[in-house]
Design a protein around this motif. Structure first.
Motif, PDB file in Angstrom:
ATOM      1  N   HIS A   4       0.830  -1.204   0.000  1.00 40.69           N
ATOM      2  CA  HIS A   4       0.000   0.000   0.000  1.00 40.69           C
ATOM      3  C   HIS A   4       0.867   1.259   0.000  1.00 40.69           C
ATOM      4  O   HIS A   4       0.532   2.244  -0.652  1.00 40.69           O
ATOM      5  CB  HIS A   4      -0.978  -0.006   1.174  1.00 40.69           C
ATOM      6  N   LYS A   5       1.984   1.236   0.708  1.00 43.30           N
ATOM      7  CA  LYS A   5       2.906   2.378   0.682  1.00 43.30           C
ATOM      8  C   LYS A   5       3.493   2.562  -0.715  1.00 43.30           C
ATOM      9  O   LYS A   5       3.660   3.688  -1.177  1.00 43.30           O
ATOM     10  CB  LYS A   5       4.013   2.192   1.714  1.00 43.30           C
ATOM     11  N   LEU A   6       3.797   1.446  -1.383  1.00 42.96           N
ATOM     12  CA  LEU A   6       4.306   1.521  -2.747  1.00 42.96           C
ATOM     13  C   LEU A   6       3.246   2.129  -3.670  1.00 42.96           C
ATOM     14  O   LEU A   6       3.548   3.014  -4.482  1.00 42.96           O
ATOM     15  CB  LEU A   6       4.708   0.130  -3.241  1.00 42.96           C
ATOM     16  N   LEU A   7       2.012   1.671  -3.545  1.00 45.62           N
ATOM     17  CA  LEU A   7       0.935   2.221  -4.373  1.00 45.62           C
ATOM     18  C   LEU A   7       0.723   3.706  -4.094  1.00 45.62           C
ATOM     19  O   LEU A   7       0.477   4.489  -5.020  1.00 45.62           O
ATOM     20  CB  LEU A   7      -0.361   1.439  -4.149  1.00 45.62           C
ATOM     21  N   ALA A   8       0.837   4.115  -2.825  1.00 41.14           N
ATOM     22  CA  ALA A   8       0.705   5.540  -2.485  1.00 41.14           C
ATOM     23  C   ALA A   8       1.830   6.353  -3.130  1.00 41.14           C
ATOM     24  O   ALA A   8       1.601   7.469  -3.617  1.00 41.14           O
ATOM     25  CB  ALA A   8       0.707   5.722  -0.967  1.00 41.14           C
ATOM     26  N   ALA A   9       3.039   5.808  -3.162  1.00 46.10           N
ATOM     27  CA  ALA A   9       4.163   6.503  -3.800  1.00 46.10           C
ATOM     28  C   ALA A   9       3.946   6.609  -5.305  1.00 46.10           C
ATOM     29  O   ALA A   9       4.253   7.648  -5.911  1.00 46.10           O
ATOM     30  CB  ALA A   9       5.480   5.785  -3.489  1.00 46.10           C
ATOM     31  N   ILE A  10       3.408   5.564  -5.921  1.00 49.84           N
ATOM     32  CA  ILE A  10       3.112   5.606  -7.352  1.00 49.84           C
ATOM     33  C   ILE A  10       2.066   6.681  -7.628  1.00 49.84           C
ATOM     34  O   ILE A  10       2.203   7.490  -8.551  1.00 49.84           O
ATOM     35  CB  ILE A  10       2.640   4.226  -7.858  1.00 49.84           C
ATOM     36  N   GLU A  11       1.025   6.709  -6.801  1.00 49.47           N
ATOM     37  CA  GLU A  11      -0.022   7.719  -6.977  1.00 49.47           C
ATOM     38  C   GLU A  11       0.541   9.127  -6.801  1.00 49.47           C
ATOM     39  O   GLU A  11       0.211  10.042  -7.558  1.00 49.47           O
ATOM     40  CB  GLU A  11      -1.164   7.461  -5.995  1.00 49.47           C
ATOM     41  N   GLU A  12       1.425   9.319  -5.837  1.00 51.81           N
ATOM     42  CA  GLU A  12       2.046  10.636  -5.625  1.00 51.81           C
ATOM     43  C   GLU A  12       2.913  11.019  -6.821  1.00 51.81           C
ATOM     44  O   GLU A  12       2.931  12.186  -7.244  1.00 51.81           O
ATOM     45  CB  GLU A  12       2.877  10.637  -4.341  1.00 51.81           C
ATOM     46  N   ALA A  13       3.637  10.061  -7.394  1.00 50.21           N
ATOM     47  CA  ALA A  13       4.459  10.334  -8.582  1.00 50.21           C
ATOM     48  C   ALA A  13       3.580  10.782  -9.747  1.00 50.21           C
ATOM     49  O   ALA A  13       3.935  11.697 -10.494  1.00 50.21           O
ATOM     50  CB  ALA A  13       5.267   9.104  -8.958  1.00 50.21           C
ATOM     51  N   ILE A  14       2.417  10.147  -9.884  1.00 52.84           N
ATOM     52  CA  ILE A  14       1.483  10.519 -10.948  1.00 52.84           C
ATOM     53  C   ILE A  14       0.987  11.941 -10.729  1.00 52.84           C
ATOM     54  O   ILE A  14       0.965  12.759 -11.645  1.00 52.84           O
ATOM     55  CB  ILE A  14       0.304   9.520 -11.007  1.00 52.84           C
ATOM     56  N   LYS A  15       0.582  12.252  -9.499  1.00 49.96           N
ATOM     57  CA  LYS A  15       0.042  13.584  -9.193  1.00 49.96           C
ATOM     58  C   LYS A  15       1.100  14.675  -9.299  1.00 49.96           C
ATOM     59  O   LYS A  15       0.842  15.745  -9.831  1.00 49.96           O
ATOM     60  CB  LYS A  15      -0.556  13.597  -7.784  1.00 49.96           C
ATOM     61  N   SER A  16       2.300  14.411  -8.790  1.00 46.48           N
ATOM     62  CA  SER A  16       3.324  15.453  -8.708  1.00 46.48           C
ATOM     63  C   SER A  16       4.223  15.505  -9.941  1.00 46.48           C
ATOM     64  O   SER A  16       4.868  16.522 -10.195  1.00 46.48           O
ATOM     65  CB  SER A  16       4.204  15.226  -7.473  1.00 46.48           C
ATOM     66  N   GLY A  17       4.291  14.391 -10.674  1.00 47.02           N
ATOM     67  CA  GLY A  17       5.186  14.342 -11.820  1.00 47.02           C
ATOM     68  C   GLY A  17       6.643  14.198 -11.427  1.00 47.02           C
ATOM     69  O   GLY A  17       7.528  14.422 -12.244  1.00 47.02           O
ATOM     70  N   THR A  18       6.902  13.823 -10.182  1.00 48.33           N
ATOM     71  CA  THR A  18       8.275  13.668  -9.721  1.00 48.33           C
ATOM     72  C   THR A  18       8.543  12.237  -9.256  1.00 48.33           C
ATOM     73  O   THR A  18       7.654  11.555  -8.758  1.00 48.33           O
ATOM     74  CB  THR A  18       8.602  14.632  -8.550  1.00 48.33           C
ATOM     75  N   LYS A  19       9.795  11.839  -9.417  1.00 43.81           N
ATOM     76  CA  LYS A  19      10.228  10.507  -8.991  1.00 43.81           C
ATOM     77  C   LYS A  19      10.075  10.394  -7.472  1.00 43.81           C
ATOM     78  O   LYS A  19      10.380  11.324  -6.737  1.00 43.81           O
ATOM     79  CB  LYS A  19      11.679  10.304  -9.404  1.00 43.81           C
ATOM     80  N   GLN A  20       9.630   9.237  -7.009  1.00 52.65           N
ATOM     81  CA  GLN A  20       9.466   8.975  -5.582  1.00 52.65           C
ATOM     82  C   GLN A  20      10.485   7.938  -5.146  1.00 52.65           C
ATOM     83  O   GLN A  20      10.732   6.964  -5.849  1.00 52.65           O
ATOM     84  CB  GLN A  20       8.057   8.477  -5.285  1.00 52.65           C
ATOM     85  N   LEU A  21      11.068   8.135  -3.989  1.00 49.00           N
ATOM     86  CA  LEU A  21      12.020   7.197  -3.430  1.00 49.00           C
ATOM     87  C   LEU A  21      11.314   6.355  -2.380  1.00 49.00           C
ATOM     88  O   LEU A  21      10.683   6.890  -1.473  1.00 49.00           O
ATOM     89  CB  LEU A  21      13.204   7.954  -2.794  1.00 49.00           C
TER      90      LEU A  21
END
Length: 159
Positions: free
Chosen positions: A137-154
């Motif tokens: 779920h944390k991974l999916l949240a990071a993917i969703e944040e990358a989509i929204k922000s357009g920035t790479k997530q670590l």
């Protein structure tokens, strides 16, 4: 997001889509390997689930006609060395769980829940647990944040 609306199978009504039905992710794993993952919600005329792991020593291919891994009957194939194709690899079975249902929609979920119950009774950890689910779920949240922000997530180790 893909489709803006979806049809409800049970009654034919139309509802607004609120979840992604096609996701593509690329990244670098902790060990430096490159990974690319694509998931789509629609059915395919080919494999609806296909995982390929290609490495310097060989290849693994996991396929299923059902794209929902939790309930899919899967087939594993692999090849290494001088092999030019992949061949079927027998799948390991979970120990000490009942044989019924052996196959079909939901059989995989049944076997995993049965093995999880055994783990809980014995204090062992042979199958994914709620900590694994939290990490996904944390991974999916990071993917969703990358989509929204357009920035790479670590993603930190252990997440």
């Amino acid at each position: 997001m893909g489709r803006s609306h979806v049809r409800i199978v049970e009654d034919g009504s139309i509802a607004r889509a609120t979840a992604f039905d096609h996701v593509a992710v690329a990244g670098r794993l902790k060990n430096g390997a490159i990974a690319s993952v694509q998931f789509r919600g629609a059915a395919s005329r080919g494999d609806n689930l296909r995982w390929e792991i290609n490495g310097s020593l060989g290849d693994l291919v996991l396929t299923s006609s059902n794209g929902n891994l939790q309930v899919a009957d899967v087939h594993l194939a692999g090849g290494r060395g001088t092999a030019t194709t992949v061949n079927s690899i027998p799948m390991a079975t979970l120990p000490e769980v009942s044989a019924a249902p052996a196959a079909g929609l939901g059989a995989n979920t049944f076997r995993l829940y049965e093995a999880l119950a055994l783990d809980l009774r014995r204090g062992t950890a042979s199958v994914p647990d709620f900590c694994d689910a939290l990490a996904r779920h944390k991974l999916l949240a990071a993917i969703e944040e990358a989509i929204k922000s357009g920035t790479k997530q670590l993603i930190q180790s252990g997440q």
